[in-house]
Design an enzyme around this catalytic site. Structure first.
Site, mmCIF file in Angstrom:
data_model
loop_
_atom_site.group_PDB
_atom_site.id
_atom_site.type_symbol
_atom_site.label_atom_id
_atom_site.label_comp_id
_atom_site.label_asym_id
_atom_site.label_seq_id
_atom_site.Cartn_x
_atom_site.Cartn_y
_atom_site.Cartn_z
ATOM 1 N N TYR A 139 42.829 33.181 34.206
ATOM 2 C CA TYR A 139 44.031 33.226 35.039
ATOM 3 C C TYR A 139 44.838 31.940 34.876
ATOM 4 C CZ TYR A 139 46.537 32.673 39.533
ATOM 5 O OH TYR A 139 47.477 32.433 40.503
ATOM 6 N N ASP A 174 34.247 33.739 41.117
ATOM 7 C CA ASP A 174 35.450 34.200 41.813
ATOM 8 C C ASP A 174 35.440 35.727 41.764
ATOM 9 O OD1 ASP A 174 38.007 35.002 42.536
ATOM 10 O OD2 ASP A 174 38.977 33.259 41.659
ATOM 11 N N ILE A 204 37.289 37.979 43.641
ATOM 12 C CA ILE A 204 38.379 38.526 44.457
ATOM 13 C C ILE A 204 38.798 39.926 44.009
ATOM 14 C CG2 ILE A 204 39.233 36.219 44.984
ATOM 15 C CD1 ILE A 204 41.579 36.740 43.105
ATOM 16 N N LYS A 250 43.548 41.107 46.788
ATOM 17 C CA LYS A 250 43.531 42.107 45.719
ATOM 18 C C LYS A 250 42.924 43.431 46.173
ATOM 19 C CE LYS A 250 45.081 38.738 43.228
ATOM 20 N NZ LYS A 250 46.524 38.649 42.897
#
EC number: 1.4.-.-
Length: 473
Positions: free
Chosen positions: A145, A230, A232, A273
């Site tokens: 990202y 992570d 998410i 998300k």
């Protein structure tokens, strides 16, 4: 002369990245189906807008939650006053239960080990502040990202060392890639404090395999460093193989809860998300290490979640009928939308990495490059943004080592707009290139030697009016 701090002027925010530049171009000329039909369509935004109707329906049936009432009595004053930095107990309990439900209840989470933050951006930065000092490093697999360059480095002073992954194995992490990244950090005299992974991956749209997670646990255990997962996008895994949390793998390994590896594995979560609520700014840190939880709780005072937000979402997530239906319907709609994007790209002779999660596809346009260089990738990206009027994210902004890959988002726009975007792209490829349709697998192509005329005329023609009446009008 105006004097600012080094942090304020240091060029590590990442705002010059093509990822952010594409957003800037979109904001100058945003597409609207009535007022600006030739504008730029936003396909660089990883938002989940597919299930708002489910949440709005619940709100209509549960007006007390949004009106800040409990048993018919107003609790506005109670919510308006200072709250404990630890967060509302009811919300933290609802949050960990929802996290477990998304993971098929294969793992459970202790609300006492959860720290609330104002979104995942804050959660990731807080973890870095807790685990590393300025001048130290974290390893991150590529592609990753683009916002991590800002979120993890800008204010912390910590360096990112990439773990280079390639298309040869679907960009999976290998032991060799991990060791090479670690050695690169040592060459740069950087002390490695941890590995950060995003699972499911942004931008790949894939879940990590159990073998990859075992490999990561063995690696961090051997090096005596931390692992931040992570997660998410954990609720967006819409096809097999299913999502596997790092906490599930810890459990599978029968790790001693007092062991160092148990203490050094941490999770980031968010409702941005999975529930499509980025504007609510709800993130979370989860750690088995009491010292990390204590430090993160202190730091969370700089980015708290409002008590009003916690109250509303506590009521929403505590409704198990809602969460069960939402998770299933979200998976269904994401799968349908991803399939639609893949099909539309195939009609233009473009293929994707085989994805099973996320709000985007990792799209292979290597065959459309003038040459196998990042300069050629940027040339193609500029044509797509400025001529085709689609904002997508080039792989170079995600630190991909191979030119020609792009992240294309599919859950932030109406289906009709996605159809239009695919029409524009197909017309562009037909104008500039000689590319057959894809029936699975990658395609090769040759640049068209025909005269390359301006695409303005056909972009203008591809409006909704040319494709029939808008339903409901």
């Amino acid at each position: 002369m105006r004097m600012l701090s080094r942090n304020a002027t240091f060029n590590s925010h990442g705002q010059d990245s093509s990822y952010f530049l594409g957003w800037q171009e979109y904001e100058k000329n945003p597409y609207h189906e009535v007022h600006n039909t030739n504008g730029i369509i936003q396909m660089g935004l990883a938002e989940n807008q597919l299930c708002f109707d489910l949440l709005e329906s619940w709100l209509a049936k549960n007006p007390e939650a949004a009106a800040f009432k409990k048993n018919g009595e107003s609790i506005f004053a109670e919510l308006a006053l200072f709250q404990d930095y630890h967060g509302l107990p009811a919300f933290k309990k609802a949050m960990v239960d929802f996290m477990a439900e998304i993971r098929g209840n294969k793992v459970t989470f202790d609300p006492n080990h959860l720290v609330l933050t104002a979104g995942a951006t804050s959660a990731n930065e807080t973890f870095i502040f807790c685990l590393a000092d300025p001048g130290e490093a974290v390893l991150i697999p590529t592609p990753y990202y683009p916002g991590f360059d800002r979120d993890l480095k800008w204010r912390t002073g910590v360096e990112i060392v990439p773990i280079h992954c390639t298309s040869s194995n679907g960009f999976q992490i290998t032991e060799t890639a991990l060791e090479e990244a670690y050695q690169e950090a040592e060459k740069r005299n950087l002390r490695v404090k941890g590995v950060l992974v995003t699972n499911p991956s942004n931008p790949l749209g894939t879940t990590m395999t159990r073998n990859e997670l075992y490999l990561l646990l063995s690696f961090v255990e051997d090096k005596g460093i931390h692992l931040i997962s992570d997660e998410i996008y954990s609720g967006t895994a819409f096809s097999s193989p299913s999502f596997i949390s790092v906490m599930e793998v810890l459990k599978d390994r029968n790790c001693d809860e007092n062991s160092e590896v148990w203490q050094r594995v941490h999770v980031v979560y968010s409702l941005s998300k999975d529930l499509g609520l980025p504007g609510f700014r709800v993130g979370a840190i989860y750690s088995n290490d009491d010292m990390v939880v204590a430090a993160a709780t202190k730091m969370s005072s700089f980015g708290l979640v409002s008590s009003q937000t916690q109250h509303l979402l506590s009521a929403m997530l505590s409704d198990k009928k809602l969460t069960k239906n939402y998770i299933a319907e979200n998976h269904k709609r994401l799968k349908q939308r991803q399939k639609k994007l893949v099909s539309g790209l195939q009609k233009s002779g473009i293929s994707c990495l085989n994805g099973n999660a996320g709000l985007f596809c990792w799209v292979d346009m290597r065959h459309l490059l003038r040459s196998n260089t990042f300069e050629a990738e940027m040339e193609l990206w500029k044509k797509i943004v400025y001529e085709v009027h689609l904002n997508i994210s080039p792989g170079s902004s995600c630190h991909c080592t191979e030119p020609g890959w792009f992240r294309v988002c599919f859950a932030n726009l109406p289906e009709r707009t996605l159809d239009l975007a695919m029409q524009r792209l197909k017309a562009f490829v037909g104008e500039y290139y000689n590319v057959p349709e894809v029936n699975g697998g990658s395609q090769s192509s040759h640049l068209s030697h025909s005269r390359r005329q301006s695409l303005t005329k056909w972009v203008s023609r591809l409006s909704f009016d040319d494709r029939g009446p808008i339903p409901g009008r």
